[in-house]
Design a protein around this motif. Sequence first.
Motif, PDB file in Angstrom:
ATOM      1  N   HIS A 332       3.003  39.271 -11.884  1.00 33.49           N
ATOM      2  CA  HIS A 332       3.800  38.177 -12.198  1.00 33.49           C
ATOM      3  C   HIS A 332       2.789  36.971 -12.545  1.00 33.49           C
ATOM      4  CE1 HIS A 332       7.200  40.219 -11.922  1.00 33.49           C
ATOM      5  NE2 HIS A 332       7.274  40.639 -10.677  1.00 33.49           N
ATOM      6  N   VAL A 333       1.781  37.061 -13.220  1.00 31.13           N
ATOM      7  CA  VAL A 333       0.825  36.059 -13.631  1.00 31.13           C
ATOM      8  C   VAL A 333       1.527  35.151 -14.840  1.00 31.13           C
ATOM      9  CG1 VAL A 333      -1.495  35.321 -14.298  1.00 31.13           C
ATOM     10  CG2 VAL A 333      -1.170  37.062 -12.470  1.00 31.13           C
ATOM     11  N   PRO A 334       1.764  33.732 -14.654  1.00 26.89           N
ATOM     12  CA  PRO A 334       2.074  32.833 -15.842  1.00 26.89           C
ATOM     13  C   PRO A 334       0.814  32.790 -16.755  1.00 26.89           C
ATOM     14  CG  PRO A 334       1.760  31.734 -13.770  1.00 26.89           C
ATOM     15  CD  PRO A 334       1.757  32.991 -13.219  1.00 26.89           C
ATOM     16  N   ALA A 335       1.227  32.596 -17.989  1.00 24.83           N
ATOM     17  CA  ALA A 335       0.235  32.397 -19.203  1.00 24.83           C
ATOM     18  C   ALA A 335      -0.578  31.202 -18.785  1.00 24.83           C
ATOM     19  CB  ALA A 335       1.089  32.544 -20.590  1.00 24.83           C
ATOM     20  N   SER A 336       0.029  30.186 -18.124  1.00 22.08           N
ATOM     21  CA  SER A 336      -0.735  28.756 -18.066  1.00 22.08           C
ATOM     22  C   SER A 336      -1.566  28.946 -16.721  1.00 22.08           C
ATOM     23  CB  SER A 336       0.041  27.812 -18.063  1.00 22.08           C
ATOM     24  OG  SER A 336       1.371  27.974 -16.651  1.00 22.08           O
ATOM     25  N   ARG A 337      -1.638  29.815 -15.800  1.00 20.56           N
ATOM     26  CA  ARG A 337      -2.406  29.935 -14.754  1.00 20.56           C
ATOM     27  C   ARG A 337      -3.965  30.132 -14.919  1.00 20.56           C
ATOM     28  NH1 ARG A 337      -1.632  31.471  -9.111  1.00 20.56           N
ATOM     29  NH2 ARG A 337      -3.705  30.851  -8.134  1.00 20.56           N
ATOM     30  N   GLN A 338      -4.498  29.405 -14.552  1.00 22.31           N
ATOM     31  CA  GLN A 338      -6.027  29.588 -14.666  1.00 22.31           C
ATOM     32  C   GLN A 338      -6.638  30.788 -13.380  1.00 22.31           C
ATOM     33  OE1 GLN A 338      -8.818  26.495 -14.539  1.00 22.31           O
ATOM     34  NE2 GLN A 338      -8.065  25.413 -16.344  1.00 22.31           N
ATOM     35  N   ILE A 339      -7.098  31.980 -13.961  1.00 23.04           N
ATOM     36  CA  ILE A 339      -7.324  32.884 -13.228  1.00 23.04           C
ATOM     37  C   ILE A 339      -8.979  32.725 -12.588  1.00 23.04           C
ATOM     38  CG2 ILE A 339      -7.760  35.422 -12.916  1.00 23.04           C
ATOM     39  CD1 ILE A 339      -4.921  34.521 -13.148  1.00 23.04           C
ATOM     40  N   ALA A 340      -9.872  32.555 -13.558  1.00 23.73           N
ATOM     41  CA  ALA A 340     -11.182  32.392 -13.263  1.00 23.73           C
ATOM     42  C   ALA A 340     -12.141  31.633 -14.401  1.00 23.73           C
ATOM     43  CB  ALA A 340     -11.817  33.763 -13.278  1.00 23.73           C
ATOM     44  N   ILE A 350     -12.793  30.135 -19.841  1.00 24.44           N
ATOM     45  CA  ILE A 350     -11.717  30.105 -18.697  1.00 24.44           C
ATOM     46  C   ILE A 350     -10.804  31.468 -19.117  1.00 24.44           C
ATOM     47  CG2 ILE A 350      -9.544  28.885 -17.757  1.00 24.44           C
ATOM     48  CD1 ILE A 350     -12.374  27.229 -17.628  1.00 24.44           C
ATOM     49  N   VAL A 351     -10.746  32.228 -17.918  1.00 20.36           N
ATOM     50  CA  VAL A 351      -9.691  33.417 -18.055  1.00 20.36           C
ATOM     51  C   VAL A 351      -8.343  32.840 -17.550  1.00 20.36           C
ATOM     52  CG1 VAL A 351      -9.361  35.648 -17.187  1.00 20.36           C
ATOM     53  CG2 VAL A 351     -11.765  34.947 -17.289  1.00 20.36           C
ATOM     54  N   GLN A 352      -7.515  33.040 -18.546  1.00 22.16           N
ATOM     55  CA  GLN A 352      -6.282  32.296 -18.099  1.00 22.16           C
ATOM     56  C   GLN A 352      -5.011  33.033 -18.500  1.00 22.16           C
ATOM     57  OE1 GLN A 352      -5.849  28.172 -19.527  1.00 22.16           O
ATOM     58  NE2 GLN A 352      -3.657  28.528 -20.267  1.00 22.16           N
ATOM     59  N   GLY A 353      -4.143  33.346 -17.466  1.00 26.09           N
ATOM     60  CA  GLY A 353      -3.066  34.372 -17.608  1.00 26.09           C
ATOM     61  C   GLY A 353      -3.508  35.629 -17.596  1.00 26.09           C
ATOM     62  N   PRO A 354      -2.722  36.334 -18.314  1.00 28.74           N
ATOM     63  CA  PRO A 354      -2.921  37.966 -18.250  1.00 28.74           C
ATOM     64  C   PRO A 354      -4.135  38.177 -19.474  1.00 28.74           C
ATOM     65  CG  PRO A 354      -0.778  37.470 -19.293  1.00 28.74           C
ATOM     66  CD  PRO A 354      -1.329  36.056 -18.659  1.00 28.74           C
ATOM     67  N   GLU A 355      -5.077  37.518 -19.425  1.00 27.34           N
ATOM     68  CA  GLU A 355      -6.174  38.038 -20.718  1.00 27.34           C
ATOM     69  C   GLU A 355      -6.755  39.008 -20.319  1.00 27.34           C
ATOM     70  OE1 GLU A 355      -6.820  33.685 -23.032  1.00 27.34           O
ATOM     71  OE2 GLU A 355      -8.159  34.273 -21.041  1.00 27.34           O
ATOM     72  N   ARG A 356      -7.469  39.767 -21.261  1.00 28.37           N
ATOM     73  CA  ARG A 356      -8.172  40.941 -21.038  1.00 28.37           C
ATOM     74  C   ARG A 356      -9.654  40.462 -21.780  1.00 28.37           C
ATOM     75  NH1 ARG A 356      -3.311  43.546 -22.138  1.00 28.37           N
ATOM     76  NH2 ARG A 356      -3.902  43.521 -24.488  1.00 28.37           N
ATOM     77  N   LEU A 472      -6.032  39.461 -10.412  1.00 27.45           N
ATOM     78  CA  LEU A 472      -7.091  39.867 -11.335  1.00 27.45           C
ATOM     79  C   LEU A 472      -7.817  41.214 -10.740  1.00 27.45           C
ATOM     80  CD1 LEU A 472      -9.467  38.990 -13.218  1.00 27.45           C
ATOM     81  CD2 LEU A 472     -10.558  37.843 -11.098  1.00 27.45           C
ATOM     82  N   LEU A 473      -7.917  41.913 -11.984  1.00 27.52           N
ATOM     83  CA  LEU A 473      -8.329  43.231 -11.985  1.00 27.52           C
ATOM     84  C   LEU A 473      -9.822  43.274 -12.422  1.00 27.52           C
ATOM     85  CD1 LEU A 473      -7.556  46.265 -11.029  1.00 27.52           C
ATOM     86  CD2 LEU A 473      -6.740  46.603 -13.334  1.00 27.52           C
ATOM     87  N   VAL A 474     -10.812  43.786 -11.679  1.00 18.48           N
ATOM     88  CA  VAL A 474     -12.279  43.587 -11.989  1.00 18.48           C
ATOM     89  C   VAL A 474     -12.797  45.080 -11.911  1.00 18.48           C
ATOM     90  CG1 VAL A 474     -14.455  42.567 -11.895  1.00 18.48           C
ATOM     91  CG2 VAL A 474     -12.342  41.348 -11.246  1.00 18.48           C
TER      92      VAL A 474
END
Length: 542
Positions: A332-340, A350-356, A472-474
């Motif tokens: 449940h990661v919102p699209a606006s959430r900064q991940i990394a 900027i990795v933001q939301g459910p990006e690949r 975040l999946l790495v």
Amino acid sequence: MPSSPSVVLHDVTFAWPDGTVALDHLTAAFGRGRTGLVGRNGAGKSTLVRLATGQLHPMSGTISTSGPVDHLPQRIATGRDDAVADLLGIRSTLTALRAVLSGDASPEHFEAVGDDWDLEERAAAAIASVGLDGADLERPVSTLSGGQSVLVAVAGVRLRGRPIAFLDEPTNNLDRRARGLLLDLVDDWRGTLVVVSHDRELLEHVDETVELRSGSMTVFGGTFSAFEEHLAVQQAAVEREVRVAEQRHRTEKRQRIEAETKIARRAKAGEKAGRSMPKILANEQRKKAQETAGRLRVGYADDEAAALEAKREAQLRLRDDESIHVTLPDPHVPASRQIATVTVRGRDLIVQGPERIAVTGDNGVGKSTLLEQLVGAPEAREHPLPETTAVAHVDRIAYLPQRKDTLDDAATVLDNVRRDAPHVAVAEVRNRLAKFLVRGDTVDRPAGALSGGERFRVALAALVLADPPPQLLVLDEPTNDLDLTSVDQLVDALRAYRGALVVVSHDETFLERLELDDRIHLVQTQIGASEERENRLKLKPH
């Protein structure tokens, strides 16, 4: 006249200490030249290689070879202080040679050197052939990329020159240039070479293909693509045979039912007619009718049984292999959430939301180091990348490194998975592992006994079961050791994953199928006319 085989297995049975049977009365042979050993994950390929190389011993049966055997394992074990010479497998001989050349005339040194007086020159040429400086024999292995380590290890097998060699998944972690160097080594290989691989390109450089499946081996005189074509034709014929057998079984079953109906009607009519006959005559007629009905029933039942058996035999020849079923949990990661945030030479991604996001580049440019920096691994502090930072802004991170060393080899599969999900019931863990084709007694085996493909599936199962699920999946080279069907399942799961993904891979087909949002491409450049090299890291939009 065909040459005699190099490796012969006769009636070989092997089971793990927990009773899990890996090979059951296997009889097979590997010819001279280059052989590709293929099979689904968990079929027993790595176990067979370890038996052939003497690392394991069969419970029964015999294994014979025409000469000494060498082996490149899936997981290359190196020590913290190992150098290139250690990875080549020549440390003891090289130490003795250098001692003699420095004036030490101890007999044990001469015995260790034997005829290898030119070893240092040959070793330098061997590593130069795979793209390293010939003077790098003392370079720490820790400074090599995964791909460079594989190439040096393969060069070591060539250098040692044993007449029979097994290479287990040698193209793992290799970039295009490194793959080309490996293929050249395979093409020029002297002696018997067996490569265990799912790599289609590599399997086009072999003389014969051997498939291990359901405890038996099929030998085909040709490349893997030719074997697949042969198999497709064979399976098409089997499918036709199954359809014919199924139709015959339906026909025989219908005829038996119709015959039973007729017999019942005749018996009823005979019973009615017998009431108007003398009792003796009626009994005689009833007896004859029952004998005739019995013969008919037996005949129709036998025909139906024969048709059913023919159908089952045909269906057994029809391939229906299981595949893993991967469903990643929704974090449940919102699209606006900064991940990394990844910063390279002053530029931010900027990795933001459910990006690949993919990280690509040649071997040795620092892709794995970048991932280690992103997840906060201690190794990243020892060998930092210049002008580069990678910072995660979330705490729930799941990391799967190249070497799949997140597993505790001494602990069981079950204990490894429950480590990240201690509150999940054992029955549920076993159920989830079954979806990754890890079931039965295998769950209670130590992780150190698993093949490369099995290790990946267990490590991935641990990530899937993590509670709460990762945001975040790495993943570092996740397709290594996976058969083609498992790769398909992994692609589907990653595309459906609702968290952020950062992945390193040399498999461009895999990356294209992920439908990436962006890409970080790392490059290595020359500085002016100097021989010194440094990493130049650049962002390259996808």
